[in-house]
Design an enzyme around this catalytic site. Sequence first.
Site, PDB file in Angstrom:
ATOM      1  N   TYR A   1     -14.783   3.485   8.892  1.00 16.36           N
ATOM      2  CA  TYR A   1     -13.242   3.665   8.950  1.00 16.36           C
ATOM      3  C   TYR A   1     -12.901   4.358  10.320  1.00 16.36           C
ATOM      4  CZ  TYR A   1      -8.473   4.992   8.113  1.00 16.36           C
ATOM      5  OH  TYR A   1      -7.162   5.302   8.073  1.00 16.36           O
TER       6      TYR A   1
ATOM      7  N   GLY B   1       0.757  -1.163   0.196  1.00 10.93           N
ATOM      8  CA  GLY B   1       0.062  -0.234  -0.097  1.00 10.93           C
ATOM      9  C   GLY B   1       0.755   1.302  -0.022  1.00 10.93           C
TER      10      GLY B   1
ATOM     11  N   LYS C   1     -11.176   2.826  13.728  1.00  9.38           N
ATOM     12  CA  LYS C   1      -9.841   3.490  14.337  1.00  9.38           C
ATOM     13  C   LYS C   1     -10.082   3.493  15.848  1.00  9.38           C
ATOM     14  CE  LYS C   1      -7.495   2.902  11.031  1.00  9.38           C
ATOM     15  NZ  LYS C   1      -6.215   2.073  11.131  1.00  9.38           N
TER      16      LYS C   1
ATOM     17  N   ASP D   1      -3.599 -12.998   4.784  1.00  7.57           N
ATOM     18  CA  ASP D   1      -4.830 -12.274   4.889  1.00  7.57           C
ATOM     19  C   ASP D   1      -4.875 -12.379   6.467  1.00  7.57           C
ATOM     20  OD1 ASP D   1      -7.484 -11.739   5.353  1.00  7.57           O
ATOM     21  OD2 ASP D   1      -8.466 -13.330   3.995  1.00  7.57           O
TER      22      ASP D   1
ATOM     23  N   ILE E   1      -1.855  11.547   4.121  1.00  3.96           N
ATOM     24  CA  ILE E   1      -0.319  11.277   3.730  1.00  3.96           C
ATOM     25  C   ILE E   1       0.106  11.594   2.156  1.00  3.96           C
ATOM     26  CG2 ILE E   1       1.863   9.520   3.658  1.00  3.96           C
ATOM     27  CD1 ILE E   1       0.634  10.432   6.624  1.00  3.96           C
TER      28      ILE E   1
HETATM   29  C1  AKB Z   1      -8.219   8.456   4.538  1.00  6.24           C
HETATM   30  O1  AKB Z   1      -8.226   9.731   3.913  1.00  6.24           O
HETATM   31  O2  AKB Z   1      -8.996   7.840   4.622  1.00  6.24           O
HETATM   32  C2  AKB Z   1      -6.688   8.357   5.177  1.00  6.24           C
HETATM   33  C3  AKB Z   1      -6.985   8.836   6.637  1.00  6.24           C
HETATM   34  C4  AKB Z   1      -6.810  10.167   6.683  1.00  6.24           C
HETATM   35  O3  AKB Z   1      -6.920   8.104   7.371  1.00  6.24           O
HETATM   36  N1  AKB Z   1      -5.758   8.965   4.324  1.00  6.24           N
END
Ligand code: AKB
Length: 329
Positions: A152, A20, A156, A62, A182
């Site tokens: 997401y 990645g 986190k 995996d 990033i």
């Molecule tokens: C995203 O945009 O989902 C990632 C992040 C900020 O964790 N780059």
Amino acid sequence: MSQTPTTARSPRILVTGSVGQIGSELTPALRLRYGSQNVVAAGHRTPPSPALRDAGPFEIIDCSHKNSLEAVVDKYDINTIYHLAAILSAAGEKNPQAAWDVNINGLYNVLEVARERKLDRVFCPSSIAAFGPQTPRDNTPQETVLRPRTMYGVTKVAGELLCDYYFQRFGVDVRGVRYPGIISSETAPGGGTTDYAVHIFYEAIKFKRYNCFLREDSVLPMMYMPDCIKATIDLMEADVSCLTRHSDYNLAAFSFSPTELVAEIHKHLPELACTYNPDFRQKIADSWPRSIDDSAARRDWGWRPDYDLAGMVKDMLDKLGQRHALGKL
Ligand code: AKB
């Protein structure tokens, strides 16, 4: 970065998600530092670049299947894992079930393997996605409201808590930072909300135009890849006694909006024409901070970024411009 690694025995490293955006640059940096044969690159579906595959061991894993992880950890006598395999914010909204499976079940397996085999150290990144619309958006504090609205972000926050639990309950030395967006020139990111800030460089160099999926005034915290690599390795090499936190250090370099990024690119490429057509990712961006207070990282392990917006833009255009001239972009 300091010259000598400070871990007690020499690291035998596994990098998940090595194909990645971050993994493809972190893995060579780790190989340079600790020796190519001591760093196993692992990927799932995406084929590795020849550089990644040929410069040291490469394995298919995996992470949501624990036995696939265990086999590689045992085969190479791994004592340190950088767990980068994850589904990012925008891709996670398209398939929340897969995001939960990869981000949570994968992390759980990594932590269980680390507990059972008494690994020395684990790195698991969090993200600015851990924050949400109720979080203060400017100079976002280290300790604040964590109520994200993306799957997401949910994974986190849950991941940060799980990592802290494994540290407190089982003594697994797991560390992590809340990465901002990033920006990098080697491997384009996929499935994130901050991805526009990478794609724009490729399109600017190739076509002199870019259609941005965020509004022109959407300010987000960002960082250039060399600083991301430096922060990751420095945190992993820090003496544990200096750390007041484990898996959730706020991390920042600079913040900008698409308009500000375009203005900086214009200093080098005045022909770039940018249009704005915000899509579903705008709502995600609107729920994230504009800037981050990373004083805990600065105090505990000496974090300082080297790149600002101008330095990053110049370096990106130099690197991608050279690849374009060679017909390799
Ligand atoms: C995203 O945009 O989902 C990632 C992040 C900020 O964790 N780059």
